[in-house]
Design an enzyme around this catalytic site. Structure first.
Site, short mmCIF file in Angstrom:
data_model
loop_
_atom_site.label_atom_id
_atom_site.label_comp_id
_atom_site.label_asym_id
_atom_site.label_seq_id
_atom_site.Cartn_x
_atom_site.Cartn_y
_atom_site.Cartn_z
N LYS A 103 -9.28 -14.87 -26.99
CA LYS A 103 -8.86 -15.93 -27.90
C LYS A 103 -8.93 -15.46 -29.35
O LYS A 103 -9.85 -14.76 -29.75
CB LYS A 103 -9.75 -17.15 -27.69
CG LYS A 103 -9.38 -18.36 -28.51
CD LYS A 103 -10.30 -19.53 -28.17
CE LYS A 103 -10.02 -20.74 -29.05
NZ LYS A 103 -10.89 -21.88 -28.71
N SER A 109 -8.72 -26.06 -28.39
CA SER A 109 -8.12 -25.07 -29.26
C SER A 109 -7.74 -23.78 -28.52
O SER A 109 -7.05 -22.93 -29.09
CB SER A 109 -9.07 -24.73 -30.41
OG SER A 109 -10.27 -24.16 -29.93
N SER A 157 -12.66 -27.34 -26.05
CA SER A 157 -11.56 -26.41 -26.27
C SER A 157 -11.25 -25.46 -25.12
O SER A 157 -10.22 -24.81 -25.13
CB SER A 157 -11.81 -25.58 -27.53
OG SER A 157 -11.74 -26.39 -28.68
#
Length: 470
Positions: free
Chosen positions: A83, A157, A181
């Protein structure tokens, strides 16, 4: 190849059925053909991945033939990706923001090193909401979309992580979770997402988070793959603020996930703690079907009051807005409107108000954990709504955006305050073909038992073969 689980890919490499180069090239080809549709990657490290695959192949075969396969790391040669909120010193880390475009940190996160040491090969960086501040992922690098409906967000996210796994651009992916997230993208992308206990995986060396407990975590098609990735990432590192009790020597989360969980006592709730939120009928259906499945497996399920009671929206927003200021920015004009809104609000929160909000939510967390401690796990929806279009959040400006974020995701932030392990399971699809996740939360530190329960549900109602029509 991409229909093989990550663990099966590792086995195939060891057995000589696949090579790391073949596997990496296969996924790079899929990324080149499909990623423009789903927007999973913010940076594709094709040359680095190919070099790592060639080095792995050389290590695997040696100069005179195959040898030493049993001494290889457990996930040797299996592709993954990291990520974009997580520091990598060999490729850009932009934190989902144009303000950091082209930035490469001088150090890397411990979790990145651990993934490399476990034998995985990173294909690049996965798109993430700017500074991790929203449950959808629309950034300078593009919009991450669920492969099940390319007009709808992949969540946030860790939206790129969810989209990449659902679209078979990687077999499993790294994500992190400070307010849902990992679990939000898992729900809207139809994959399994696991937020481990506080301190299970290090946030170091650059991301200590004493305010809202950020957790690194896996997204995968199967519980076993997620457990194997958790094994690779887990373990305290010097300087960590919190350490979760490790498993006994020789034990693993992968092994524990394969054990029967026994008959468990499970609480359940669906009221989101606020009468403002209307829970969608598809979400209610998923919740009731998950309940029936748990009962059919012999577990005792009991209705409970929402553990946090009435909503703490304003307190959480105060804390979250102050937290948004953790990232120093030279030119705030480069930030998205929502990010600027959060940071402006954060600057308006006095120290007295901030500490009061933090104390309040932490006290409520203690009360919630005490009330729910008699249960082995707690069932709730992951989200209150099916996957939404990103424009739905953004169309009327940041203030409406924040309200709609809460209407969509009123359940998933609490576990970041309590530190409990929590998972989103892709057990249901709506009549429109949209994935609807349900959430199971375990006791603090009891990640292994929660994984075992999730694996039992997966075995009874498998989901890994369900794929979007890309």
């Amino acid at each position: 190849m991409h229909r093989l689980s990550a663990l099966r890919q590792a086995e195939a490499i060891r057995a000589g059925e696949l090579t790391p180069v073949e596997l990496v090239e296969h996924y790079l080809d899929r990324i080149e053909r499909l990623d423009q549709q789903v927007g999973a990657f913010s940076h594709v490290a094709a040359d680095q991945a190919r070099a790592a695959a060639r080095a792995a192949e050389k290590r695997l075969t040696g100069r005179t033939g195959r040898s030493g396969a049993t001494e290889l790391p457990p996930l040797f040669g299996v592709p993954t990706a990291v990520k974009d909120l997580t520091a990598t010193r060999d490729m850009p880390t932009t934190f989902g923001s144009a303000a950091f475009k082209g930035f490469t940190p001088p150090v890397e996160a411990h979790v990145v090193r651990l993934l490399r040491e476990a034998g995985t090969i990173s294909l690049g960086k996965l798109n993430a909401a700017e500074f991790g501040l929203s449950p959808y992922t629309d950034t300078y690098a593009g919009s991450s979309r669920t492969p099940w409906d390319l007009t709808r967000t992949a969540g946030g996210s860790s939206g790129g992580s969810g989209a990449a796994v659902a679209a078979d651009l990687v077999p499993f992916a790294h994500g992190n979770d400070a307010g849902g997230s990992v679990r939000i993208p898992a729900s809207v992308c139809g994959v399994f997402g696991f937020k481990p206990s506080r301190g299970r995986i290090s946030n170091g060396p650059l991301a200590p988070d004493p305010v809202i407990q950020l957790c690194q975590g896996p997204l995968a098609r199967t519980v076993a793959d997620a457990a194997a990735l958790l094994d690779a990432m887990a373990g305290p590192q010097p300087g960590d603020l919190f350490w979760a009790q490790p498993l006994p020597d020789g034990d693993s989360f992968l092994d524990r996930s394969a054990r029967e969980p026994g008959r468990l006592r499970i609480g359940r709730f669906i009221h989101p703690g606020s009468d403002e939120v209307d829970v969608h009928p598809d979400v209610v259906t998923a919740y009731e079907q998950a309940t029936a499945l748990l009962v059919s497996l012999g577990h005792e399920v009991e209705d409970i009051e929402p553990p946090f009671g009435s909503s703490m929206v304003e307190e959480f927003r105060d804390v979250w807005s102050v937290r948004s200021l953790r990232v120093p920015v030279t030119d705030e004009d480069l930030l998205l409107p929502l990010t600027r809104y959060w940071r402006e609000r954060g600057r308006s929160v006095s120290s007295e108000r901030f500490l009061g909000a933090l104390q309040d939510i932490q006290l409520r967390a203690v009360q919630a954990m005490t009330a729910a401690h008699r249960f082995d796990a707690v069932l709730s929806p992951t989200l209150a709504l099916p996957p939404q279009r990103p424009q739905w959040f953004k169309e009327h400006g940041p203030a409406t955006d924040l309200k709609r974020q809460f209407l969509a995701s009123p359940y998933a932030a609490a576990q970041n305050v309590t530190g409990q392990p929590s998972a989103s399971l892709p057990l249901h699809c709506s009549a429109q073909g949209l994935p609807i996740g349900v959430m199971l939360t375990g006791r603090l530190g009891e990640d292994a038992q929660l994984l075992s329960l999730c694996a039992q549900l997966e075995e009874e109602r498998p989901w890994a073969g369900r794929r979007p029509p890309l």
